[in-house]
Write an enzyme that holds these catalytic residues in place. Structure first.
Site, PDB file in Angstrom:
ATOM      1  N   ASP A  54       0.843  -1.191   0.000  1.00 32.85           N
ATOM      2  CA  ASP A  54       0.000   0.000   0.000  1.00 32.85           C
ATOM      3  C   ASP A  54       0.880   1.242   0.000  1.00 32.85           C
ATOM      4  O   ASP A  54       1.870   1.321   0.734  1.00 32.85           O
ATOM      5  CB  ASP A  54      -0.892   0.028   1.242  1.00 32.85           C
ATOM      6  CG  ASP A  54      -1.650   1.339   1.335  1.00 32.85           C
ATOM      7  OD1 ASP A  54      -2.590   1.544   0.529  1.00 32.85           O
ATOM      8  OD2 ASP A  54      -1.289   2.186   2.188  1.00 32.85           O
ATOM      9  N   TYR A  59       3.117  10.014   1.043  1.00 36.65           N
ATOM     10  CA  TYR A  59       4.264   9.392   1.696  1.00 36.65           C
ATOM     11  C   TYR A  59       5.563   9.818   1.025  1.00 36.65           C
ATOM     12  O   TYR A  59       5.930   9.318  -0.041  1.00 36.65           O
ATOM     13  CB  TYR A  59       4.145   7.865   1.671  1.00 36.65           C
ATOM     14  CG  TYR A  59       2.858   7.340   2.282  1.00 36.65           C
ATOM     15  CD1 TYR A  59       2.125   8.082   3.208  1.00 36.65           C
ATOM     16  CD2 TYR A  59       2.366   6.087   1.927  1.00 36.65           C
ATOM     17  CE1 TYR A  59       0.956   7.592   3.758  1.00 36.65           C
ATOM     18  CE2 TYR A  59       1.195   5.584   2.486  1.00 36.65           C
ATOM     19  CZ  TYR A  59       0.493   6.347   3.390  1.00 36.65           C
ATOM     20  OH  TYR A  59      -0.675   5.855   3.929  1.00 36.65           O
ATOM     21  N   LYS A  85      -3.667   5.974  -3.145  1.00 33.91           N
ATOM     22  CA  LYS A  85      -4.724   6.821  -2.600  1.00 33.91           C
ATOM     23  C   LYS A  85      -4.873   8.107  -3.406  1.00 33.91           C
ATOM     24  O   LYS A  85      -3.938   8.528  -4.106  1.00 33.91           O
ATOM     25  CB  LYS A  85      -4.421   7.134  -1.131  1.00 33.91           C
ATOM     26  CG  LYS A  85      -4.202   5.857  -0.304  1.00 33.91           C
ATOM     27  CD  LYS A  85      -3.973   6.146   1.152  1.00 33.91           C
ATOM     28  CE  LYS A  85      -3.671   4.861   1.907  1.00 33.91           C
ATOM     29  NZ  LYS A  85      -2.293   4.378   1.644  1.00 33.91           N
ATOM     30  N   ASN A 240      -0.600   1.328  16.851  1.00 35.24           N
ATOM     31  CA  ASN A 240      -1.067   2.669  17.224  1.00 35.24           C
ATOM     32  C   ASN A 240       0.036   3.714  17.079  1.00 35.24           C
ATOM     33  O   ASN A 240       0.232   4.565  17.952  1.00 35.24           O
ATOM     34  CB  ASN A 240      -1.658   2.689  18.622  1.00 35.24           C
ATOM     35  CG  ASN A 240      -3.084   2.159  18.664  1.00 35.24           C
ATOM     36  OD1 ASN A 240      -3.340   1.095  19.222  1.00 35.24           O
ATOM     37  ND2 ASN A 240      -4.019   2.865  18.052  1.00 35.24           N
ATOM     38  N   SER A 241       0.771   3.624  15.996  1.00 38.03           N
ATOM     39  CA  SER A 241       1.870   4.513  15.603  1.00 38.03           C
ATOM     40  C   SER A 241       3.100   4.386  16.496  1.00 38.03           C
ATOM     41  O   SER A 241       4.006   5.213  16.425  1.00 38.03           O
ATOM     42  CB  SER A 241       1.430   5.982  15.480  1.00 38.03           C
ATOM     43  OG  SER A 241       1.381   6.642  16.719  1.00 38.03           O
ATOM     44  N   GLY A 242       3.153   3.347  17.338  1.00 33.90           N
ATOM     45  CA  GLY A 242       4.409   3.094  18.046  1.00 33.90           C
ATOM     46  C   GLY A 242       4.295   2.467  19.413  1.00 33.90           C
ATOM     47  O   GLY A 242       5.051   1.569  19.757  1.00 33.90           O
ATOM     48  N   LEU A 244       2.439   0.334  20.957  1.00 33.69           N
ATOM     49  CA  LEU A 244       2.256  -1.107  21.114  1.00 33.69           C
ATOM     50  C   LEU A 244       3.466  -1.899  20.615  1.00 33.69           C
ATOM     51  O   LEU A 244       3.529  -3.111  20.806  1.00 33.69           O
ATOM     52  CB  LEU A 244       0.986  -1.575  20.404  1.00 33.69           C
ATOM     53  CG  LEU A 244      -0.329  -1.112  21.035  1.00 33.69           C
ATOM     54  CD1 LEU A 244      -1.524  -1.582  20.217  1.00 33.69           C
ATOM     55  CD2 LEU A 244      -0.451  -1.589  22.485  1.00 33.69           C
TER      56      LEU A 244
END
Length: 348
Positions: A54, A59, A85, A240-242, A244
């Site tokens: 993806d 990006y 996208k 969660n962007s880091g 976890l």
């Protein structure tokens, strides 16, 4: 790698590898990497069996699309699934005006212009084909149509109306012509995904960070709707962007910012349960979303070969069901969160 086949429209559908690859890190997110490093990361993902990739114009302001396109041009087109996208046009600008200063590094000097109109979507799609050098995409997601990115509900509502009256029609046209196989949204809020699903005919949603070991509110209404309608979920941001992945350390990231105290405390309690069962927090976090029957792929991304291999090994790690039971007993996981396999999994 195990695969999941999705076919909502009865036209053959798409086969996703359970682990996909999100290419935001290849756009020099938070730090710059070389073309050679990016190629090595993509090679590692391919060697691990990943066949779903993806990307997005945002990006690296086109850099990620260029890098993933260069890599995939060496592969046979039927061997992989690719999504990008729409919703932003990248405009050339002076370096000091570029989008993402402090977030993306060593990128082209471009600034984002939100454009969810019919022409804007078509122009964005064509530009993505040019940047990748490929002839087609399998999936087209409308990007960041949420309050998180647009700042206010009023601004978001404006762009939703622009999209539904314009860009949505462009995406329907591209799907009807078989230019793309599926359309959907790549969005940070499950509520906005549900709004779009209620207003249009969407196939897949890339839901970022909103169905994780830390939060499962999407189980309220959105994910049950997806199961009923055959809508597939690509799950982005499983860490969660880091936080976890790192655990509740100083400076841990949640939603791309420093985690607030209540999140740090909750993650600490979750990590304690994981330790009790001899499981690392990241391994539990990566495996959890796969149990939901709507999830077709989880895309953790990665900026190094070690991160890619670590994600692959994490998915291969068995998680004792007692861990999930304890989290539910302690109120750290919703009671209705699926924690056993519901997919008919194929293996490659």
């Amino acid at each position: 790698m195990k695969t999941r086949h999705w076919d909502r429209r009865g036209n053959g559908g798409l086969t996703f590898t359970e682990l996909g690859f999100g290419t935001a890190p290849l756009g020099n997110l938070y730090r710059a990497i070389s073309d050679e490093e990016a190629a090595a990361v993509l090679d590692a993902a391919w060697e691990c069996g990943t066949r779903y990739f993806d990307t997005a114009p945002l990006y690296g302001l086109g850099l990620a699309e260029s890098r993933v396109g260069r890599f995939l041009r060496s592969k046979l087109r039927h061997e992989f699934v690719l999504s990008t996208k729409v919703g932003r046009i990248m405009k050339v600008c002076p370096p000091e005006q570029r989008t993402g200063i402090g977030k993306f590094f060593n990128t082209p000097s471009r600034r984002e212009v939100f454009d969810y109109s019919y022409d804007g979507v078509m122009r964005s799609f064509e530009a993505s084909l040019e940047r990748t050098g490929l002839d087609s995409f399998d999936i087209l997601f409308v990007h960041d149509l949420d309050v998180f990115n647009h700042g206010t509900q009023e601004a978001c509502d404006y762009y939703v109306e622009q999209f539904m009256s314009g860009g949505y029609q462009a995406m329907i046209s591209l799907r009807d012509q078989d230019v793309v196989s599926a359309i959907g949204g790549g969005i940070n809020e499950w509520q906005m995904c549900q709004l779009l699903a209620e207003r249009g005919d969407f196939d897949l949603f890339l839901l970022a960070g909103r169905y994780t070991l830390l939060e499962q509110e999407a189980l309220e209404t959105f994910l049950p709707m997806c199961v009923t309608r055959g809508i597939g979920i690509v799950l982005g941001g499983p860490y969660n962007s880091g936080i976890l992945a790192t655990g509740p350390i100083a400076g841990a990231q949640y939603n791309y910012s420093d985690a607030p105290t209540e999140v740090l405390e909750r993650v600490q309690r979750i990590e304690e349960v994981c330790r009790k069962h001899g499981v690392s927090l990241p391994n539990a976090a990566l495996n959890f979303p796969f149990f939901h029957p709507a999830v077709v792929s989880v895309i953790p991304g990665g900026q190094s070969v070690n991160q890619v291999v670590s994600n692959y090994r994490a998915r291969s790690t068995p998680i004792p069901v007692e861990l999930w039971d304890d989290l539910k007993t302690l109120g750290l996981m919703r009671q209705d969160a699926p924690v056993c396999e519901t997919w008919g999994i194929e293996s490659e």
